[in-house]
Design a protein around this motif. Structure first.
Motif, PDB file in Angstrom:
ATOM      1  N   ALA A   1       0.832  -1.204   0.000  1.00 21.44           N
ATOM      2  CA  ALA A   1       0.000   0.000   0.000  1.00 21.44           C
ATOM      3  C   ALA A   1       0.869   1.257   0.000  1.00 21.44           C
ATOM      4  O   ALA A   1       0.639   2.188  -0.788  1.00 21.44           O
ATOM      5  CB  ALA A   1      -0.942  -0.003   1.208  1.00 21.44           C
ATOM      6  N   MET A   2       1.877   1.271   0.853  1.00 22.75           N
ATOM      7  CA  MET A   2       2.760   2.440   0.927  1.00 22.75           C
ATOM      8  C   MET A   2       3.559   2.610  -0.371  1.00 22.75           C
ATOM      9  O   MET A   2       3.705   3.731  -0.869  1.00 22.75           O
ATOM     10  CB  MET A   2       3.698   2.315   2.131  1.00 22.75           C
TER      11      MET A   2
ATOM     12  N   LEU B   1      -1.552  14.604  -3.000  1.00 27.70           N
ATOM     13  CA  LEU B   1      -1.910  13.806  -1.826  1.00 27.70           C
ATOM     14  C   LEU B   1      -3.115  12.911  -2.099  1.00 27.70           C
ATOM     15  O   LEU B   1      -3.172  11.769  -1.629  1.00 27.70           O
ATOM     16  CB  LEU B   1      -2.159  14.707  -0.621  1.00 27.70           C
ATOM     17  N   LEU B   2      -4.075  13.408  -2.875  1.00 25.63           N
ATOM     18  CA  LEU B   2      -5.241  12.591  -3.210  1.00 25.63           C
ATOM     19  C   LEU B   2      -4.878  11.442  -4.151  1.00 25.63           C
ATOM     20  O   LEU B   2      -5.443  10.353  -4.046  1.00 25.63           O
ATOM     21  CB  LEU B   2      -6.354  13.457  -3.804  1.00 25.63           C
TER      22      LEU B   2
ATOM     23  N   TYR C   1      -5.149   7.430  -3.273  1.00 21.95           N
ATOM     24  CA  TYR C   1      -5.690   6.403  -4.173  1.00 21.95           C
ATOM     25  C   TYR C   1      -4.741   5.202  -4.229  1.00 21.95           C
ATOM     26  O   TYR C   1      -5.172   4.052  -4.104  1.00 21.95           O
ATOM     27  CB  TYR C   1      -5.900   6.992  -5.572  1.00 21.95           C
ATOM     28  N   GLY C   2      -3.463   5.458  -4.412  1.00 22.94           N
ATOM     29  CA  GLY C   2      -2.483   4.375  -4.467  1.00 22.94           C
ATOM     30  C   GLY C   2      -2.395   3.616  -3.157  1.00 22.94           C
ATOM     31  O   GLY C   2      -2.355   2.376  -3.141  1.00 22.94           O
ATOM     32  N   PHE C   3      -2.392   4.360  -2.049  1.00 24.21           N
ATOM     33  CA  PHE C   3      -2.248   3.757  -0.725  1.00 24.21           C
ATOM     34  C   PHE C   3      -3.504   2.995  -0.289  1.00 24.21           C
ATOM     35  O   PHE C   3      -3.427   1.856   0.150  1.00 24.21           O
ATOM     36  CB  PHE C   3      -1.919   4.841   0.308  1.00 24.21           C
TER      37      PHE C   3
ATOM     38  N   PRO D   1      -3.682  -2.144  -1.935  1.00 23.62           N
ATOM     39  CA  PRO D   1      -4.447  -3.245  -1.343  1.00 23.62           C
ATOM     40  C   PRO D   1      -5.208  -4.080  -2.385  1.00 23.62           C
ATOM     41  O   PRO D   1      -5.245  -5.300  -2.292  1.00 23.62           O
ATOM     42  CB  PRO D   1      -5.421  -2.536  -0.388  1.00 23.62           C
ATOM     43  N   PHE D   2      -5.791  -3.423  -3.375  1.00 21.84           N
ATOM     44  CA  PHE D   2      -6.510  -4.170  -4.410  1.00 21.84           C
ATOM     45  C   PHE D   2      -5.562  -5.140  -5.108  1.00 21.84           C
ATOM     46  O   PHE D   2      -5.883  -6.314  -5.304  1.00 21.84           O
ATOM     47  CB  PHE D   2      -7.144  -3.215  -5.434  1.00 21.84           C
TER      48      PHE D   2
END
Length: 185
Positions: free
Chosen positions: A25-26, A54-55, A59-61, A66-67
């Motif tokens: 996630a990070m 940041l948005l 989305y990535g985090f 996770p997806f």
């Protein structure tokens, strides 16, 4: 310098082993942020739009990392013990018929609603107009990435590889959009 990189990579691998979901996630968030920073620069932004950055990182985090983590775990369950090119092809096809359309739709909605702050009716209209060409373009590129990912990447590196390619893909799309805009001027 190579010692620093070597140590950092060793620590990253340790984190990936100890905390795979958190690390993926990070990593996905950081790569998405880097991609957006480059995209903003290419777009000619004099000042970095921190809120947007940041948005995109969020989305990535919160979503993409996770997806990807759970998608690849699910693929391993579905195709447990099966190897070979036929299995890789089935994984790529399954991913392209399920995850790819969903991810493209979700990103377009997220970008319009959250990042750009547009009303739902406008975002829905834009998605209806642009989604088919976005998905068709994705199907020309991402199956190759999927093949490389499933054929050559160990399970723990698939999200990292996908996130890295996605970052490059986003920069490419921004360059393409920029060149189309320049031709119109």
């Amino acid at each position: 310098m190579s010692e620093i990189v070597s140590q950092a990579w060793k620590r990253y691998l340790g984190q990936l082993q100890e905390h795979p979901l958190r690390t993926k996630a990070m990593t996905s968030g950081v790569l998405a942020g880097c991609s957006d920073a480059v995209a903003q620069k290419i777009a000619g932004n004099k000042k970095l739009q921190l809120r947007r950055l940041l948005l995109v990182m969020l989305y990535g985090f919160a979503y993409a990392g996770p997806f990807g983590h759970f998608l690849h775990k699910l693929m391993e369950i579905i195709f447990k013990g099966k190897k070979g090119k036929e299995t890789v092809a089935k994984k790529v096809i399954l991913e392209q018929l399920t995850a790819s359309p969903w991810n493209n739709m979700f990103f377009m909605m997220y970008y319009g609603l959250v990042i750009e702050g547009r009303p739902f009716s406008l975002v829905r209209s834009k998605v209806r107009k642009d989604y088919p060409s976005v998905q068709l373009t994705a199907w020309k590129f991402w199956p190759i990435v999927g093949w490389v990912n499933y054929q050559y990447m160990p399970l723990q590196f698939r999200v990292l590889f996908h996130s890295f390619v996605a970052s490059c893909w986003a920069v490419f799309l921004n360059l393409k959009a920029r060149s189309i805009a320049a031709k119109r001027e």
